[in-house]
Design a protein around this motif. Structure first.
Motif, PDB file in Angstrom:
ATOM      1  N   ASP A  92       2.526  -9.837  50.609  1.00 49.65           N
ATOM      2  CA  ASP A  92       1.395 -10.500  49.960  1.00 49.65           C
ATOM      3  C   ASP A  92       1.533 -10.541  48.442  1.00 49.65           C
ATOM      4  N   GLY A  93       2.608  -9.981  47.911  1.00 52.94           N
ATOM      5  CA  GLY A  93       2.787  -9.973  46.465  1.00 52.94           C
ATOM      6  C   GLY A  93       1.726  -9.172  45.741  1.00 52.94           C
ATOM      7  N   ALA A  94       1.299  -8.061  46.348  1.00 51.19           N
ATOM      8  CA  ALA A  94       0.216  -7.265  45.764  1.00 51.19           C
ATOM      9  C   ALA A  94       0.658  -6.509  44.522  1.00 51.19           C
ATOM     10  N   ALA A  95       1.920  -6.120  44.485  1.00 50.97           N
ATOM     11  CA  ALA A  95       2.426  -5.296  43.390  1.00 50.97           C
ATOM     12  C   ALA A  95       3.627  -5.976  42.735  1.00 50.97           C
ATOM     13  N   GLU A  96       4.110  -5.355  41.670  1.00 46.01           N
ATOM     14  CA  GLU A  96       5.329  -5.812  41.007  1.00 46.01           C
ATOM     15  C   GLU A  96       6.351  -4.675  41.089  1.00 46.01           C
ATOM     16  N   PHE A  97       7.631  -5.043  41.163  1.00 45.47           N
ATOM     17  CA  PHE A  97       8.670  -4.037  41.271  1.00 45.47           C
ATOM     18  C   PHE A  97       9.832  -4.396  40.355  1.00 45.47           C
ATOM     19  N   GLU A  98      10.400  -3.377  39.730  1.00 44.28           N
ATOM     20  CA  GLU A  98      11.584  -3.608  38.908  1.00 44.28           C
ATOM     21  C   GLU A  98      12.473  -2.375  38.884  1.00 44.28           C
ATOM     22  N   GLN A  99      13.757  -2.636  38.670  1.00 43.70           N
ATOM     23  CA  GLN A  99      14.726  -1.555  38.570  1.00 43.70           C
ATOM     24  C   GLN A  99      14.694  -0.997  37.155  1.00 43.70           C
ATOM     25  N   LEU A 100      14.589   0.316  37.051  1.00 44.69           N
ATOM     26  CA  LEU A 100      14.541   0.975  35.747  1.00 44.69           C
ATOM     27  C   LEU A 100      14.877   2.443  35.911  1.00 44.69           C
ATOM     28  N   SER A 101      15.786   2.927  35.110  1.00 48.42           N
ATOM     29  CA  SER A 101      16.048   4.365  35.063  1.00 48.42           C
ATOM     30  C   SER A 101      15.010   5.014  34.166  1.00 48.42           C
ATOM     31  N   LEU A 102      14.370   6.061  34.645  1.00 48.23           N
ATOM     32  CA  LEU A 102      13.332   6.720  33.858  1.00 48.23           C
ATOM     33  C   LEU A 102      13.906   7.478  32.671  1.00 48.23           C
ATOM     34  N   THR A 103      15.217   7.664  32.647  1.00 43.94           N
ATOM     35  CA  THR A 103      15.833   8.289  31.471  1.00 43.94           C
ATOM     36  C   THR A 103      16.156   7.257  30.392  1.00 43.94           C
ATOM     37  N   ASP A 104      15.999   5.977  30.712  1.00 48.44           N
ATOM     38  CA  ASP A 104      16.190   4.903  29.736  1.00 48.44           C
ATOM     39  C   ASP A 104      14.871   4.718  28.992  1.00 48.44           C
ATOM     40  N   LEU A 105      14.669   5.543  27.979  1.00 48.50           N
ATOM     41  CA  LEU A 105      13.365   5.544  27.313  1.00 48.50           C
ATOM     42  C   LEU A 105      13.129   4.279  26.496  1.00 48.50           C
ATOM     43  N   VAL A 106      14.198   3.581  26.109  1.00 46.96           N
ATOM     44  CA  VAL A 106      14.022   2.275  25.457  1.00 46.96           C
ATOM     45  C   VAL A 106      13.453   1.286  26.460  1.00 46.96           C
TER      46      VAL A 106
END
Length: 248
Positions: A92-106
């Motif tokens: 249903d496209g309720a949320a958004e998703f993306e790839q991101l390393s949480l250690t990539d603070l930039v």
């Protein structure tokens, strides 16, 4: 700073071999057993008009639930395969998703700049992270909160290892979900007693509330009862020193 190569390889391997179906991963319990009770602990502190970011969202099971409570829900995960699973499951496209390393603070700061102040849901991520990565992951929480955002952090305690060993030692061997955890050398319950509060405070997070809980897994014991891991939870806010961002 980049996430450790071992950690990135382990998680991408895990999710690449998974179907992404809800409940397949060992920890992927129904949101009514996970995000919903966590939100009940969070609700006295959180501004529900702000978006929420589900850090380490995996296949997006909890993110989709949170999207029904907050005006905007964004799930991020290190693994490209996890994000692909999450997008497919969100019909249903309720949320958004993306790839991101949480250690990539930039990259985390860029996400925060796009969202403005946001709430954060961090479920069982720090205990799996390699020691070198835990401080940046905690710092990512502080970066996203801004002044008004609040974070909910829940992590299994060291005592969870005994429960996991009990599940692994059952007649017939461990269930498939736990076999996959071991196959890909994921390392549950690695945070030492007392480490989490210090880690959060060092990252510029003020602990507003805390307590103990049982973290539901997707598996059951042979007698039919749910497998749960003893866990600690924290509600946090960014201190002024953490550089709370203005609303976006």
């Amino acid at each position: 700073m980049s996430v450790s190569e071992r950690y990135a390889r382990a998680w991408e391997g895990f999710w690449a071999e998974s179907t992404g179906e809800q409940g397949e991963p060992f920890w992927d319990a129904d949101p009514t057993l996970t995000a919903a009770p966590h939100l009940a602990l969070f609700t006295a502190h959180v501004d529900r008009t702000l978006p929420i970011v589900d850090l380490g969202c995996g296949n997006g099971t909890q993110t989709r639930y949170l999207a029904g409570v907050f005006p905007r829900a964004v799930g991020v995960d290190l693994s490209a395969s996890a994000v692909a699973h999450a997008r497919r499951a969100d019909r249903d496209g309720a949320a958004e998703f993306e790839q991101l390393s949480l250690t990539d603070l930039v990259g985390v700061r860029r996400l925060g700049d796009r969202l403005g102040e946001a709430n954060v849901y961090l479920r069982a991520v720090l205990h799996q992270s390699d020691p070198v990565d835990r401080a940046p992951v905690a710092a990512a929480v502080a970066l996203l909160l801004g002044r008004r955002g609040r974070g909910f952090v829940v992590e299994p305690t060291a005592a969870a290892k005994a429960v996991l060993q009990q599940v692994a030692d059952r007649p017939g061997g461990p269930p498939e979900g736990l076999r996959q955890v071991r196959k890909h050398e994921l390392r549950p319950a690695e945070v030492a007693p007392g480490e989490l509060p210090e880690l959060l405070r060092t990252a510029g997070l003020e602990i507003l509330d805390q307590g103990g809980t049982d973290l539901a897994m997707s598996e059951s014991h042979p007698d039919g009862t749910r497998v749960t891991l003893p866990a600690d939870w924290f509600v946090v806010a960014a201190t002024a020193a953490a550089g709370g961002r203005p609303g976006g």
